[in-house]
Design a protein around this motif. Structure first.
Motif, PDB file in Angstrom:
ATOM      1  N   SER A  14       0.829  -1.202   0.000  1.00  0.00           N
ATOM      2  CA  SER A  14       0.000   0.000   0.000  1.00  0.00           C
ATOM      3  C   SER A  14       0.864   1.253   0.000  1.00  0.00           C
ATOM      4  CB  SER A  14      -0.918   0.003   1.225  1.00  0.00           C
ATOM      5  OG  SER A  14      -1.801  -1.096   1.178  1.00  0.00           O
ATOM      6  N   GLN A  15       1.996   1.194   0.719  1.00  0.00           N
ATOM      7  CA  GLN A  15       2.908   2.337   0.738  1.00  0.00           C
ATOM      8  C   GLN A  15       3.507   2.575  -0.645  1.00  0.00           C
ATOM      9  OE1 GLN A  15       3.361   4.377   3.295  1.00  0.00           O
ATOM     10  NE2 GLN A  15       4.787   5.663   2.129  1.00  0.00           N
ATOM     11  N   VAL A  16       3.866   1.486  -1.337  1.00  0.00           N
ATOM     12  CA  VAL A  16       4.409   1.604  -2.691  1.00  0.00           C
ATOM     13  C   VAL A  16       3.356   2.174  -3.635  1.00  0.00           C
ATOM     14  CG1 VAL A  16       5.283   0.316  -4.680  1.00  0.00           C
ATOM     15  CG2 VAL A  16       6.087  -0.243  -2.387  1.00  0.00           C
ATOM     16  N   VAL A  17       2.105   1.722  -3.489  1.00  0.00           N
ATOM     17  CA  VAL A  17       1.011   2.232  -4.331  1.00  0.00           C
ATOM     18  C   VAL A  17       0.867   3.740  -4.140  1.00  0.00           C
ATOM     19  CG1 VAL A  17      -1.496   2.227  -4.652  1.00  0.00           C
ATOM     20  CG2 VAL A  17      -0.274   0.069  -4.409  1.00  0.00           C
ATOM     21  N   MET A  18       0.865   4.173  -2.872  1.00  0.00           N
ATOM     22  CA  MET A  18       0.701   5.594  -2.592  1.00  0.00           C
ATOM     23  C   MET A  18       1.854   6.411  -3.182  1.00  0.00           C
ATOM     24  SD  MET A  18       0.394   7.595   1.081  1.00  0.00           S
ATOM     25  CE  MET A  18      -1.000   6.613   1.613  1.00  0.00           C
ATOM     26  N   GLU A  19       3.086   5.949  -2.956  1.00  0.00           N
ATOM     27  CA  GLU A  19       4.244   6.694  -3.448  1.00  0.00           C
ATOM     28  C   GLU A  19       4.262   6.751  -4.968  1.00  0.00           C
ATOM     29  OE1 GLU A  19       7.580   4.735  -1.747  1.00  0.00           O
ATOM     30  OE2 GLU A  19       7.221   5.480   0.288  1.00  0.00           O
ATOM     31  N   SER A  20       3.980   5.613  -5.620  1.00  0.00           N
ATOM     32  CA  SER A  20       3.991   5.574  -7.088  1.00  0.00           C
ATOM     33  C   SER A  20       2.908   6.469  -7.672  1.00  0.00           C
ATOM     34  CB  SER A  20       3.792   4.131  -7.579  1.00  0.00           C
ATOM     35  OG  SER A  20       4.807   3.278  -7.099  1.00  0.00           O
ATOM     36  N   LEU A  21       1.731   6.423  -7.058  1.00  0.00           N
ATOM     37  CA  LEU A  21       0.625   7.231  -7.565  1.00  0.00           C
ATOM     38  C   LEU A  21       0.913   8.719  -7.403  1.00  0.00           C
ATOM     39  CD1 LEU A  21      -2.227   7.252  -8.753  1.00  0.00           C
ATOM     40  CD2 LEU A  21      -3.126   7.216  -6.414  1.00  0.00           C
ATOM     41  N   LEU A  22       1.409   9.116  -6.252  1.00  0.00           N
ATOM     42  CA  LEU A  22       1.690  10.534  -6.014  1.00  0.00           C
ATOM     43  C   LEU A  22       2.795  11.046  -6.929  1.00  0.00           C
ATOM     44  CD1 LEU A  22       1.458  10.746  -2.114  1.00  0.00           C
ATOM     45  CD2 LEU A  22      -0.294  11.234  -3.818  1.00  0.00           C
ATOM     46  N   GLU A  23       3.835  10.230  -7.139  1.00  0.00           N
ATOM     47  CA  GLU A  23       4.907  10.627  -8.052  1.00  0.00           C
ATOM     48  C   GLU A  23       4.363  10.811  -9.472  1.00  0.00           C
ATOM     49  OE1 GLU A  23       8.003   7.765  -7.851  1.00  0.00           O
ATOM     50  OE2 GLU A  23       8.574   8.252  -5.782  1.00  0.00           O
ATOM     51  N   SER A  24       3.456   9.911  -9.877  1.00  0.00           N
ATOM     52  CA  SER A  24       2.880   9.997 -11.217  1.00  0.00           C
ATOM     53  C   SER A  24       1.974  11.222 -11.345  1.00  0.00           C
ATOM     54  CB  SER A  24       2.088   8.722 -11.515  1.00  0.00           C
ATOM     55  OG  SER A  24       1.584   8.739 -12.824  1.00  0.00           O
ATOM     56  N   VAL A  25       1.239  11.539 -10.283  1.00  0.00           N
ATOM     57  CA  VAL A  25       0.370  12.723 -10.300  1.00  0.00           C
ATOM     58  C   VAL A  25       1.199  13.975 -10.536  1.00  0.00           C
ATOM     59  CG1 VAL A  25      -1.039  14.216  -8.826  1.00  0.00           C
ATOM     60  CG2 VAL A  25      -1.507  11.765  -8.915  1.00  0.00           C
ATOM     61  N   VAL A  26       2.353  14.044  -9.878  1.00  0.00           N
ATOM     62  CA  VAL A  26       3.227  15.210 -10.026  1.00  0.00           C
ATOM     63  C   VAL A  26       3.890  15.216 -11.403  1.00  0.00           C
ATOM     64  CG1 VAL A  26       5.305  16.349  -9.176  1.00  0.00           C
ATOM     65  CG2 VAL A  26       3.649  15.404  -7.561  1.00  0.00           C
ATOM     66  N   ASP A  27       4.480  14.072 -11.795  1.00  0.00           N
ATOM     67  CA  ASP A  27       5.240  14.006 -13.048  1.00  0.00           C
ATOM     68  C   ASP A  27       4.347  14.254 -14.270  1.00  0.00           C
ATOM     69  OD1 ASP A  27       7.464  13.450 -11.553  1.00  0.00           O
ATOM     70  OD2 ASP A  27       7.401  11.277 -11.894  1.00  0.00           O
ATOM     71  N   ARG A  28       3.122  13.716 -14.234  1.00  0.00           N
ATOM     72  CA  ARG A  28       2.241  13.809 -15.400  1.00  0.00           C
ATOM     73  C   ARG A  28       1.175  14.892 -15.248  1.00  0.00           C
ATOM     74  NH1 ARG A  28       1.503   7.203 -16.155  1.00  0.00           N
ATOM     75  NH2 ARG A  28       3.724   6.730 -15.933  1.00  0.00           N
ATOM     76  N   ARG A  29       1.262  15.627 -14.151  1.00  0.00           N
ATOM     77  CA  ARG A  29       0.303  16.694 -13.877  1.00  0.00           C
ATOM     78  C   ARG A  29      -1.130  16.201 -14.006  1.00  0.00           C
ATOM     79  NH1 ARG A  29       3.136  21.861 -17.032  1.00  0.00           N
ATOM     80  NH2 ARG A  29       5.126  21.762 -15.888  1.00  0.00           N
ATOM     81  N   ALA A  30      -1.366  15.051 -13.403  1.00  0.00           N
ATOM     82  CA  ALA A  30      -2.687  14.423 -13.503  1.00  0.00           C
ATOM     83  C   ALA A  30      -3.699  15.127 -12.605  1.00  0.00           C
ATOM     84  CB  ALA A  30      -2.589  12.945 -13.113  1.00  0.00           C
ATOM     85  N   ARG A  31      -4.901  15.293 -13.138  1.00  0.00           N
ATOM     86  CA  ARG A  31      -6.001  15.869 -12.357  1.00  0.00           C
ATOM     87  C   ARG A  31      -6.903  14.789 -11.792  1.00  0.00           C
ATOM     88  NH1 ARG A  31      -9.107  19.895 -16.025  1.00  0.00           N
ATOM     89  NH2 ARG A  31     -10.279  20.109 -14.076  1.00  0.00           N
ATOM     90  N   TYR A  32      -6.824  13.590 -12.387  1.00  0.00           N
ATOM     91  CA  TYR A  32      -7.651  12.482 -11.925  1.00  0.00           C
ATOM     92  C   TYR A  32      -6.794  11.227 -11.772  1.00  0.00           C
ATOM     93  CZ  TYR A  32     -11.470  15.554 -13.194  1.00  0.00           C
ATOM     94  OH  TYR A  32     -12.311  16.638 -13.262  1.00  0.00           O
ATOM     95  N   ALA A  33      -6.977  10.532 -10.644  1.00  0.00           N
ATOM     96  CA  ALA A  33      -6.233   9.294 -10.377  1.00  0.00           C
ATOM     97  C   ALA A  33      -7.233   8.203 -10.040  1.00  0.00           C
ATOM     98  CB  ALA A  33      -5.262   9.499  -9.222  1.00  0.00           C
ATOM     99  N   ILE A  34      -7.117   7.092 -10.750  1.00  0.00           N
ATOM    100  CA  ILE A  34      -8.064   5.984 -10.560  1.00  0.00           C
ATOM    101  C   ILE A  34      -7.365   4.825  -9.863  1.00  0.00           C
ATOM    102  CG2 ILE A  34      -9.604   4.357 -11.708  1.00  0.00           C
ATOM    103  CD1 ILE A  34      -9.728   6.344 -14.071  1.00  0.00           C
TER     104      ILE A  34
END
Length: 294
Positions: free
Chosen positions: A192-212
């Motif tokens: 779960s920690q890896v999921v959170m870190e990977s998702l947050l890094e991707s949100v920043v890197d790809r400037r995502a407005r929506y995360a599924i």
């Protein structure tokens, strides 16, 4: 132990220390051809000889201090540094800690052979005491190296496990501004920690407005998994992304209700397709089927 016996042990330890210093070059030359060093230093034998000398210097220091059985003796720090890297190299190529320890034990024979060949005025009892001291020292060296090899193996396993976790939780870019993490298998704290870190890094890197977060492949959801999901949703919001949880099957929905878990603040959709459609519609994008059904 009587005083005379203690003095005999200390004297034998000092004699071993002096012997290792005196015969440093000869012992190093013999050790350099042993499997432990030969398998690591495959290009230059001179490097193997220098590595052997570094170990012998450390052993001489330990013996001269009379700490033959003390794995915490300062001299062994250099042994851990030198042989630790070698043990790590052997571990990565498939050698087990037991095999490495046996290779260390094999270093005793050529050393003992040189000790027996030493000209000495010592009595038979003193010679036996000195040989025993060498045996004890080499046994402690074997223990130190085995501990180091085990630690190196555990560190390697931990790194591989982390890499597998990262591979098992890929972040996929579905559309510009939309990322998704398809989860498959059981969720524990580490994953779960890896999921959170990977998702947050991707949100920043790809400037995502929506995360599924798609949990279609998650077999069960308990209170711990729900807490991890809530934390991930909250963290994504703090990063400026709206998080959508998709793939909640009827059985999981019943479990969540039965456990009394409140997901009222979490946006949910039945499938990944529904979640993507929602994210696109929020951006003013409408996907329509082609004319003629193609």
């Amino acid at each position: 132990m009587r005083v005379s016996e203690q003095e005999a042990v200390e004297s034998a330890a000092r004699e071993v220390g002096a012997f290792l210093e005196r015969r440093r070059e000869q012992i190093a030359q013999r050790w350099a051809d042993a499997p432990l060093f030969r398998a690591v230093f495959t290009v230059s034998r001179d490097e193997a000889v220098e590595a052997c000398k570094a170990v012998l210097d450390a052993l001489s220091e330990v013996a001269s201090a009379g700490r033959l059985e003390d794995v915490a003796a300062p001299g062994f720090d250099r042994v851990r540094d030198q042989l630790g890297r070698m043990a790590g190299s052997r571990t990565r190529t498939g050698s087990s800690p037991a095999q490495i320890a046996d290779e260390v034990a094999a270093l005793r024979a050529p050393t003992a052979e040189l000790l027996r060949a030493e000209p000495s005025d010592a009595t038979a009892a003193e010679a036996a005491e000195t040989m025993l001291a060498l045996t004890v020292l080499m046994g402690t060296l074997r223990l130190v190296v085995m501990q180091t090899a085990l630690s190196s193996g555990e560190a390697l396993i931990a790194r591989q496990r982390q890499q597998l976790l990262e591979v098992a939780t890929p972040v996929i870019s579905l559309w510009e501004g939309v990322v998704a993490v398809p989860l498959i298998g059981t969720l524990d704290s580490a994953r779960s920690q890896v999921v959170m870190e990977s998702l947050l890094e991707s949100v920043v890197d790809r400037r995502a407005r929506y995360a599924i977060l798609d949990i279609t492949g998650v077999p069960t959801v308990d209170s711990l998994v729900a807490q991890h999901l809530m934390k991930t949703v909250a963290a994504a919001r703090l990063m400026g992304a709206e998080c959508i949880v998709s793939g909640i099957r009827p059985a999981i929905a019943q479990t969540i209700v039965h456990l009394g878990i409140d997901l009222g603040t979490v946006l949910t959709r039945a499938s990944l397709a529904d979640a993507l459609a929602y994210a696109l519609s929020q951006q003013g994008i409408e996907v329509s089927p082609r004319a003629g059904g193609r």
